[in-house]
Write an enzyme that holds these catalytic residues in place. Structure first.
Site, PDB file in Angstrom:
ATOM      1  N   ASP A  48      -8.891  -9.101   0.154  1.00 30.40           N
ATOM      2  CA  ASP A  48      -9.129  -8.541   1.489  1.00 30.40           C
ATOM      3  C   ASP A  48     -10.473  -8.978   2.063  1.00 30.40           C
ATOM      4  O   ASP A  48     -10.744  -8.759   3.247  1.00 30.40           O
ATOM      5  CB  ASP A  48      -9.035  -7.006   1.461  1.00 30.40           C
ATOM      6  N   SER A 108      -7.138  -2.533   6.347  1.00 29.20           N
ATOM      7  CA  SER A 108      -6.363  -2.140   7.538  1.00 29.20           C
ATOM      8  C   SER A 108      -5.801  -0.730   7.397  1.00 29.20           C
ATOM      9  O   SER A 108      -5.076  -0.264   8.280  1.00 29.20           O
ATOM     10  CB  SER A 108      -5.187  -3.107   7.747  1.00 29.20           C
ATOM     11  N   THR A 161       0.849  -1.176   0.000  1.00 27.26           N
ATOM     12  CA  THR A 161       0.000   0.000   0.000  1.00 27.26           C
ATOM     13  C   THR A 161       0.898   1.243   0.000  1.00 27.26           C
ATOM     14  O   THR A 161       2.104   1.138   0.091  1.00 27.26           O
ATOM     15  CB  THR A 161      -0.901  -0.094   1.241  1.00 27.26           C
TER      16      THR A 161
HETATM   17  N1  GLY Z   1      -5.136  -3.979   0.981  1.00 26.62           N
HETATM   18  C1  GLY Z   1      -4.657  -3.706   2.249  1.00 26.62           C
HETATM   19  C2  GLY Z   1      -5.666  -3.107   3.130  1.00 26.62           C
HETATM   20  O1  GLY Z   1      -6.553  -2.443   2.658  1.00 26.62           O
HETATM   21  O2  GLY Z   1      -5.619  -3.296   4.314  1.00 26.62           O
END
Ligand code: GLY
Length: 570
Positions: free
Chosen positions: A421, A451, A379
């Protein structure tokens, strides 16, 4: 586990100050290490070009929301690892007058998605189906997010904001050392998924210039036609044709129906701080709230930064918070989430009643399960403060590195693999080792739990800090520790960002430390209490980009040297 070190690769890489877990306290003579200091405004992001383009927009008279559009798109050009048009994200804001809010531009499951879409006939998860290839993508939200936010609060026109980004895509950016190795790492998979001739199927070396003309053209159309171009225009048609040809299920109707959503942020107090963070469908705000409220009654300062006692109490709070995260949290448009209850002081006190300073709590004692998890840093986060005093914390993602690895050559960007996710099957871990429950099961049009934890912190009623990080499931604990580093241990923004971090997420039942940062005495103390230590899984935990408003009104950037983050400002 084996021996522990006191000096190490990471410490050498990012400087020796406050880097080793040990019982020692900073001395009065310590010269604080600071990041970039500016008088007026700042952008901190994963790439220098993106930070500088954000600042350029601020200097042209734009505000934080204009800079958000520019920075996010510049990351899509220069940092395709996570910067994106084919993904989604969350932004939390605080206006100069104290007004707060957030925007959710998380991807959504396509309408043809269904609960068991990643299971085989015997009900087992089909490996790779939710992580690689066209079926792994949710409906992207990024363009909706940046346009919706900018339309409400921004001052410049999208065409004016996007012009320097279009120029950047056309003129090219220089491949960095870390980028060379990341691109090499996915080269074969990208070729397998997209064919030999695909744009990122070409081997690139550090120092090469990448000119992404397809992306420049896509951005030009978006600059002219707005978000409708992405969701209903030529770009939408090309995206859908490409994805469906590769076996994906995103339709024109899915794109046309996509909207970013304004949400009330999660707000809680930690001592004299007021923390403002992202609400579901991100788990960030609730989980960081639970962790900080559970440790609030303890005298952390007295325990000492990263002392065994400190690591233990924080670990126990993390364990309990992630157990709740995985059970209760999901898309609030689909499931009822007891946010107030989860953040209630009495409830959190009761959760910590089983804390034993002499012995690790076992995660099986809280809930069952046993999983493996893998490193993730994919991310990206950026923090913005404009000269008017408007603050933005923004975290955006494709989920995995380069998302699903599906690259739309005609459009110049990667598609996400955010469907991973979701909880494909209750009790089976996703790529972060997070196991989910019904609250996060797949449903058409639903947003998958995240997250991501873009966060703002007020101190004494004034904005104090803007922060966030990549890191999958470790995002929440990295943000919590950065706040504690600055508040409890009086670190500068840069020191708070650089200090070594650890992580526990309930399952697997182990404390994760950054490679070779753990002092042997602390290791012995923790293992003597039955804690399982894992130092080998990942060299780093998070890559925080943060801004602190100093007592003299100046801004200090915290750009994490774990990655190639950079602060820019004036
Ligand atoms: N794809 C990582 C998150 O959104 O936590």
């Amino acid at each position: 586990m084996n021996k522990k070190f006191s000096i190490n690769g990471l410490a050498t890489l990012i400087g020796l100050q406050v880097l080793i877990f040990s019982c020692s306290q900073p001395t009065d003579e310590r010269i604080p290490k600071t990041g970039l200091i500016t008088d007026n405004a700042m952008v901190v992001s994963a790439r220098g070009e993106a930070s500088r383009i954000g600042v350029e927009i601020l200097q042209k008279g734009g505000n934080a929301f204009d800079a958000m559009m520019a920075t996010e798109m510049a990351l899509a050009v220069t940092f395709p690892f996570a910067g994106n048009l084919g993904g989604g994200g969350f932004a939390v804001y605080r206006m100069a007058d104290g007004q707060i809010g957030s925007i959710d531009y998380r991807e959504k499951a396509p309408m043809a998605a269904h609960r068991d879409m990643y299971l085989d006939e015997s009900g087992e998860v089909i490996p790779g189906l939710s992580t690689q290839g066209a079926l792994a993508s949710g409906v992207p939200g990024t363009i909706a997010g940046i346009f919706t936010a900018q339309a409400k609060f921004g001052k410049l026109s999208p065409a004016e904001i996007l012009q320097p980004v279009i120029d950047l895509a056309r003129n090219g950016f220089v491949v960095s050392t870390q980028q060379e190795s990341r691109l090499r790492g996915i080269l074969e998979v990208v070729r397998q998924v997209n064919g030999e001739d695909t744009f990122y199927g070409i081997e690139r070396k550090a120092g090469d210039t990448i000119k992404n003309l397809a992306l420049a053209e896509t951005l030009e159309r978006i600059a002219q036609n707005g978000k409708e171009e992405f969701y209903k225009g030529e770009t939408a048609q090309v995206l859908v044709d490409h994805i469906q040809e590769m076996g994906g299920i995103i339709t024109l109707e899915d794109l046309a129906a996509y909207e970013a959503v304004w949400r009330e942020p999660v707000v809680f107090d930690y001592k004299e701080l007021r923390v403002i963070s992202m609400a579901p469908p991100s788990s960030g705000g609730v989980t960081i709230g639970q962790i900080l409220k559970m440790v609030e009654p303890f005298d952390l300062k007295k325990m000492g930064h990263n002392s065994a006692e400190y690591i233990q109490v924080l670990t126990e709070a993390m364990r309990r918070a992630y157990a709740d995260r995985n059970y209760y949290l999901g898309d609030p448009d689909f499931v009822a989430i007891p946010v107030d209850k989860l953040l209630e002081v009495e409830y959190l006190k009761s959760r910590m009643e089983s804390y034993d300073p002499d012995l690790a709590t076992k995660s099986e004692a809280i809930a069952e399960g046993s999983v493996l998890f893998a490193e993730s840093m994919e991310t990206t986060h950026y923090s913005i403060m404009d000269a008017e005093g408007n603050a933005l914390a923004v975290t955006t993602t494709l989920n995995g590195a380069y998302g699903s690895k599906v690259y739309l050559d005609e459009l110049g960007f990667f598609m996400n693999n955010e469907m991973d996710d979701f909880s494909s099957k209750a009790g089976v871990p996703n790529m972060f080792g997070l196991i989910g429950a019904d609250a996060n099961s797949i449903a058409p049009g639903k947003r998958m739990l995240s997250s991501m934890t873009p966060t703002l912190v007020e101190r004494g009623g004034k904005l104090w800090m803007i922060l966030g990080t990549p890191g999958g499931s470790t995002i929440i604990t990295a943000v919590a520790q950065t706040i504690l580093n600055a508040y409890e241990f009086d670190m500068t923004m840069q020191e708070a960002v650089e200090a070594p971090r650890f992580h526990h997420q309930w399952l697997p039942d182990q404390i994760l430390f950054e490679e070779n940062t753990l002092d042997s005495a602390i290791y012995r103390s923790l293992t003597s209490k039955n804690y399982l230590i894992n130092e080998g899984r990942t060299p780093i935990i998070g890559s925080v980009d943060a801004i602190m408003v100093l007592s003299n009104g100046k801004l200090e950037g915290g750009a994490d040297p774990r990655r190639e983050n950079e602060a820019a400002g004036y």
